[in-house]
Design a protein around this motif. Sequence first.
Motif, PDB file in Angstrom:
ATOM      1  N   THR A 197      51.003 101.181 -30.017  1.00  0.00           N
ATOM      2  CA  THR A 197      52.459 101.276 -29.895  1.00  0.00           C
ATOM      3  C   THR A 197      53.104  99.912 -30.124  1.00  0.00           C
ATOM      4  OG1 THR A 197      52.277 103.136 -28.390  1.00  0.00           O
ATOM      5  CG2 THR A 197      54.353 101.946 -28.358  1.00  0.00           C
ATOM      6  N   VAL A 198      52.416  98.870 -29.664  1.00  0.00           N
ATOM      7  CA  VAL A 198      52.925  97.522 -29.922  1.00  0.00           C
ATOM      8  C   VAL A 198      52.992  97.283 -31.422  1.00  0.00           C
ATOM      9  CG1 VAL A 198      52.432  95.052 -29.710  1.00  0.00           C
ATOM     10  CG2 VAL A 198      52.167  96.550 -27.729  1.00  0.00           C
ATOM     11  N   TYR A 199      51.894  97.587 -32.125  1.00  0.00           N
ATOM     12  CA  TYR A 199      51.893  97.367 -33.563  1.00  0.00           C
ATOM     13  C   TYR A 199      52.941  98.223 -34.260  1.00  0.00           C
ATOM     14  CZ  TYR A 199      47.831  94.306 -33.622  1.00  0.00           C
ATOM     15  OH  TYR A 199      46.979  93.240 -33.454  1.00  0.00           O
ATOM     16  N   ARG A 200      53.057  99.480 -33.826  1.00  0.00           N
ATOM     17  CA  ARG A 200      54.040 100.358 -34.464  1.00  0.00           C
ATOM     18  C   ARG A 200      55.462  99.853 -34.209  1.00  0.00           C
ATOM     19  NH1 ARG A 200      50.213 105.672 -34.173  1.00  0.00           N
ATOM     20  NH2 ARG A 200      50.179 105.433 -31.928  1.00  0.00           N
ATOM     21  N   THR A 201      55.699  99.340 -33.026  1.00  0.00           N
ATOM     22  CA  THR A 201      57.045  98.846 -32.711  1.00  0.00           C
ATOM     23  C   THR A 201      57.342  97.549 -33.476  1.00  0.00           C
ATOM     24  OG1 THR A 201      56.925  99.883 -30.545  1.00  0.00           O
ATOM     25  CG2 THR A 201      58.595  98.191 -30.836  1.00  0.00           C
ATOM     26  N   LEU A 202      56.338  96.683 -33.568  1.00  0.00           N
ATOM     27  CA  LEU A 202      56.539  95.452 -34.332  1.00  0.00           C
ATOM     28  C   LEU A 202      56.859  95.790 -35.780  1.00  0.00           C
ATOM     29  CD1 LEU A 202      53.664  93.227 -32.879  1.00  0.00           C
ATOM     30  CD2 LEU A 202      56.126  92.939 -32.535  1.00  0.00           C
ATOM     31  N   ASP A 203      56.174  96.798 -36.279  1.00  0.00           N
ATOM     32  CA  ASP A 203      56.402  97.225 -37.643  1.00  0.00           C
ATOM     33  C   ASP A 203      57.834  97.730 -37.832  1.00  0.00           C
ATOM     34  OD1 ASP A 203      54.675  97.303 -39.951  1.00  0.00           O
ATOM     35  OD2 ASP A 203      55.254  99.425 -40.053  1.00  0.00           O
ATOM     36  N   LEU A 204      58.271  98.501 -36.882  1.00  0.00           N
ATOM     37  CA  LEU A 204      59.644  99.012 -36.901  1.00  0.00           C
ATOM     38  C   LEU A 204      60.655  97.873 -36.907  1.00  0.00           C
ATOM     39  CD1 LEU A 204      61.745 101.377 -36.411  1.00  0.00           C
ATOM     40  CD2 LEU A 204      61.396 100.954 -33.971  1.00  0.00           C
ATOM     41  N   LEU A 205      60.444  96.920 -36.011  1.00  0.00           N
ATOM     42  CA  LEU A 205      61.378  95.797 -35.895  1.00  0.00           C
ATOM     43  C   LEU A 205      61.379  94.932 -37.156  1.00  0.00           C
ATOM     44  CD1 LEU A 205      60.625  94.860 -32.186  1.00  0.00           C
ATOM     45  CD2 LEU A 205      62.731  95.882 -33.054  1.00  0.00           C
ATOM     46  N   LYS A 206      60.219  94.776 -37.761  1.00  0.00           N
ATOM     47  CA  LYS A 206      60.141  94.027 -39.026  1.00  0.00           C
ATOM     48  C   LYS A 206      60.943  94.752 -40.099  1.00  0.00           C
ATOM     49  CE  LYS A 206      55.528  93.607 -39.137  1.00  0.00           C
ATOM     50  NZ  LYS A 206      54.219  93.560 -39.848  1.00  0.00           N
ATOM     51  N   ARG A 207      60.692  96.051 -40.211  1.00  0.00           N
ATOM     52  CA  ARG A 207      61.395  96.825 -41.240  1.00  0.00           C
ATOM     53  C   ARG A 207      62.894  96.803 -41.021  1.00  0.00           C
ATOM     54  NH1 ARG A 207      57.672 100.811 -40.020  1.00  0.00           N
ATOM     55  NH2 ARG A 207      59.397 102.098 -39.301  1.00  0.00           N
ATOM     56  N   GLN A 208      63.308  96.735 -39.764  1.00  0.00           N
ATOM     57  CA  GLN A 208      64.734  96.684 -39.453  1.00  0.00           C
ATOM     58  C   GLN A 208      65.294  95.262 -39.574  1.00  0.00           C
ATOM     59  OE1 GLN A 208      66.832  99.277 -38.724  1.00  0.00           O
ATOM     60  NE2 GLN A 208      65.163 100.675 -39.189  1.00  0.00           N
ATOM     61  N   GLY A 209      64.423  94.319 -39.870  1.00  0.00           N
ATOM     62  CA  GLY A 209      64.871  92.931 -40.022  1.00  0.00           C
ATOM     63  C   GLY A 209      65.293  92.297 -38.712  1.00  0.00           C
ATOM     64  N   LEU A 210      64.795  92.814 -37.597  1.00  0.00           N
ATOM     65  CA  LEU A 210      65.202  92.281 -36.296  1.00  0.00           C
ATOM     66  C   LEU A 210      64.228  91.231 -35.763  1.00  0.00           C
ATOM     67  CD1 LEU A 210      66.488  95.610 -34.696  1.00  0.00           C
ATOM     68  CD2 LEU A 210      67.847  93.734 -35.638  1.00  0.00           C
ATOM     69  N   ILE A 211      63.030  91.212 -36.294  1.00  0.00           N
ATOM     70  CA  ILE A 211      62.094  90.138 -35.931  1.00  0.00           C
ATOM     71  C   ILE A 211      61.473  89.564 -37.205  1.00  0.00           C
ATOM     72  CG2 ILE A 211      61.472  91.075 -33.664  1.00  0.00           C
ATOM     73  CD1 ILE A 211      58.846  92.078 -34.964  1.00  0.00           C
ATOM     74  N   ASP A 212      60.936  88.367 -37.072  1.00  0.00           N
ATOM     75  CA  ASP A 212      60.208  87.744 -38.165  1.00  0.00           C
ATOM     76  C   ASP A 212      58.756  87.592 -37.761  1.00  0.00           C
ATOM     77  OD1 ASP A 212      62.042  87.287 -40.280  1.00  0.00           O
ATOM     78  OD2 ASP A 212      63.007  85.738 -39.069  1.00  0.00           O
TER      79      ASP A 212
END
Lengths: 148, 148
Positions: free
Chosen positions: B61-76
């Motif tokens: 879930t951590v990896y999936r959420t990080l992926d989501l945030l990356k795709r949304q441009g909210l994290i680098d």
Amino acid sequence: MPFPQTEIPGRLQKQLAGRGIRMTAQRRAILSVIEMATKHLDASQILRKARRVDATVDRSTVYRTLDLLKRQGLIDELDLMHIKGEGHYYERRLDRDHIHMACLRCGKITEFASKTFDSLKKQLERDCHFHIVVSRLEVGGYCSGCRR
Amino acid sequence: MPFPQTEIPGRLQKQLAGRGIRMTAQRRAILSVIEMATKHLDASQILRKARRVDATVDRSTVYRTLDLLKRQGLIDELDLMHIKGEGHYYERRLDRDHIHMACLRCGKITEFASKTFDSLKKQLERDCHFHIVVSRLEVGGYCSGCRR
DNA sequence: TTAAGTGCAAATATTTTGCTGTCAC
DNA sequence: GTGACAGCAAAATATTTGCACTTAA
């Protein structure tokens, strides 16, 4: 690969020899692959190509040699924005430092050298009292063909 | 973490909600960890901290959420010059883009925003007809305390 | 209600390491 | 001759995926 390859083949081998580093058939195979490369290669691709020169080359020898070359500052390790997979790409380090731009749609990698980039690094060294050994500027986005 | 954190907690959650993205207890835990971070965290560290908020959070879930945030441009996603291991580090994407400098001796990460860096990116977009979505400038070397 | 999200376990991908034998210098 | 380097196999690290169950909206 970054910019036209204007070098005599075997240069990498000579550089290592000049530093008193032992040469083996496997290293020669790997070095020649890196020198001859016309695009960025990852460890698996280097292994595959090196085996065409010397079939005995092992995957761990590739990693060990890449590590040696990194430590010697003769190659740079790139991510190319992880356009495919999590692995690394390698390229010969030549005189000019350059920027890598990866197109998120077509995957094309464009290289670009810039005086502004050089100034930026100088500014960084001056303002931050930081001695730069290696630097990597990677950009992801859309290339001229793919942008919308 | 990059520069003083001047934000209201829960902002990340609001940004996702504003985009119509479903919120769960696990995501809330992960988002709060990222928002509260005072240094760069990798996936395992995020998992460990998120579990202190919600013990059911799973690594995937951590990896999936990080992926989501990356795709949304909210994290680098950062490598920090692979100062330790091959994994990635994550940080909230805020207004100002900045450079990461990693000291090869003491491991300290220094962040630096620069107008020259902004100009460089503009120049790149103009001269290369490249539309930048994400950029990453990482530098390895010796910090003021460690240089010799 | 139902599409999206989750945990779990297993699979992948990538890189590193221990060991024993070999080879460059 | 000897220390550095090699292959091999196994381990370590990092991330992804398939599936059945759960839950937000």
